[in-house]
Enzyme design. Structure first.
Site, PDB file in Angstrom:
ATOM      1  N   SER A 146       0.831  -1.200   0.000  1.00  0.00           N
ATOM      2  CA  SER A 146       0.000   0.000   0.000  1.00  0.00           C
ATOM      3  C   SER A 146       0.865   1.250   0.000  1.00  0.00           C
ATOM      4  O   SER A 146       1.990   1.244   0.515  1.00  0.00           O
ATOM      5  CB  SER A 146      -0.892   0.006   1.245  1.00  0.00           C
ATOM      6  N   TYR A 159      -2.546  -0.328  10.202  1.00  0.00           N
ATOM      7  CA  TYR A 159      -2.484  -0.714   8.794  1.00  0.00           C
ATOM      8  C   TYR A 159      -1.198  -0.206   8.140  1.00  0.00           C
ATOM      9  O   TYR A 159      -0.490  -0.955   7.468  1.00  0.00           O
ATOM     10  CB  TYR A 159      -3.710  -0.161   8.062  1.00  0.00           C
TER      11      TYR A 159
END
Length: 255
Positions: A146, A159
């Site tokens: 990501s 995250y």
């Protein structure tokens, strides 16, 4: 349905075996579809019930239901690839979990749950795949990362940290695997139009749509677009690429 594959790519994975985690839907399912269409044998791993539908759509794909945060799931999956197809050439570490909470509201359980999937589970699969690929004489490990591994995301402490860990794991795998013919790369994806957030936000659809304007392309990614980059990095066409964090984020991190 998967669209037609260009002739130059139609059989680029012929005779190769791939293992895909988080395979039942979204980017994982699109990756399975592309690998299958381009000639690969596929072992698909997921804990979701949609895995049954995947097996029906691709009858010659081996499906394995299991929790990727457990070592034995990784061991079982790699063993299945070796015993069924004779070896393992490609690992796509795609399974992931997200969490949107302010730092002060993030509990130990929240943190551990995200890390268990995005970092620990990915490590287990990479380790077992690495061993099998070494015996095979080489291979490719590709992970779905990501943009949050390199830029901060408010309410994304767990995250972002987990994706940062995955990026660094990728670099270590590349360094240790280079002389063994094992490549390792990561796709730093932007926001993708999937149901990934549904289990974490009641307003997941509107939240997802809000990200369109922050990408220079003016939209979020489609799962197929990320799957294409994963497959490129798994293919011989990227034979001199290893240890890379490849941005597929619609220009989000270009500024």
């Amino acid at each position: 349905m998967t669209s037609a594959i260009p002739p130059t790519e139609a059989a680029e994975f012929a005779g190769r075996t791939a293992l895909v985690t988080g395979a039942a839907r979204g980017v994982g399912k699109e990756t399975v579809a592309l690998l299958h269409a381009r000639g690969a044998h596929v072992v698909a791993v997921d804990i979701r019930p949609e895995l049954d539908a995947l097996a029906a759509e691709f009858p010659d794909t081996v499906t394995l239901s299991g929790d990727i945060t457990l070592e034995e799931t990784a061991t079982r999956a790699v063993r299945s690839a070796v015993e069924t197809f004779g070896g393992l050439d490609i690992l796509v570490n795609n399974a992931g979990r997200t969490l949107n909470k302010p730092v002060t509201e993030t509990t130990a359980q929240d943190w551990d749950g995200v890390m268990a999937v995005n970092a620990r589970g990915a490590f287990f699969f990479a380790r077992e795949a690495f061993r099998a690929m070494e015996e095979r004489g080489g291979g490719a490990i590709v992970s779905t990362g990501s943009y949050t591994a390199t830029v901060g995301l408010p309410e994304g402490a767990a995250y972002s940290a987990s994706k940062g860990a995955l990026a660094q794991l990728t670099k270590v795998l590349a360094l240790e695997g280079g002389r063994l013919g094992i490549r390792a790369n990561l796709v730093a994806a932007g926001v993708i139009e999937t149901d990934f957030l549904d289990g974490f936000r009641s307003d997941s659809r509107s939240y997802l749509a809000s990200f369109a304007d922050v990408h220079p392309l003016g939209r979020v990614a489609q799962p197929r677009e990320i799957a294409e980059v994963l497959c490129f990095l798994a293919s011989p066409r990227s034979g001199f690429v290893t240890g890379a964090v490849v941005a597929a984020d619609g220009g989000f991190t270009a500024a």
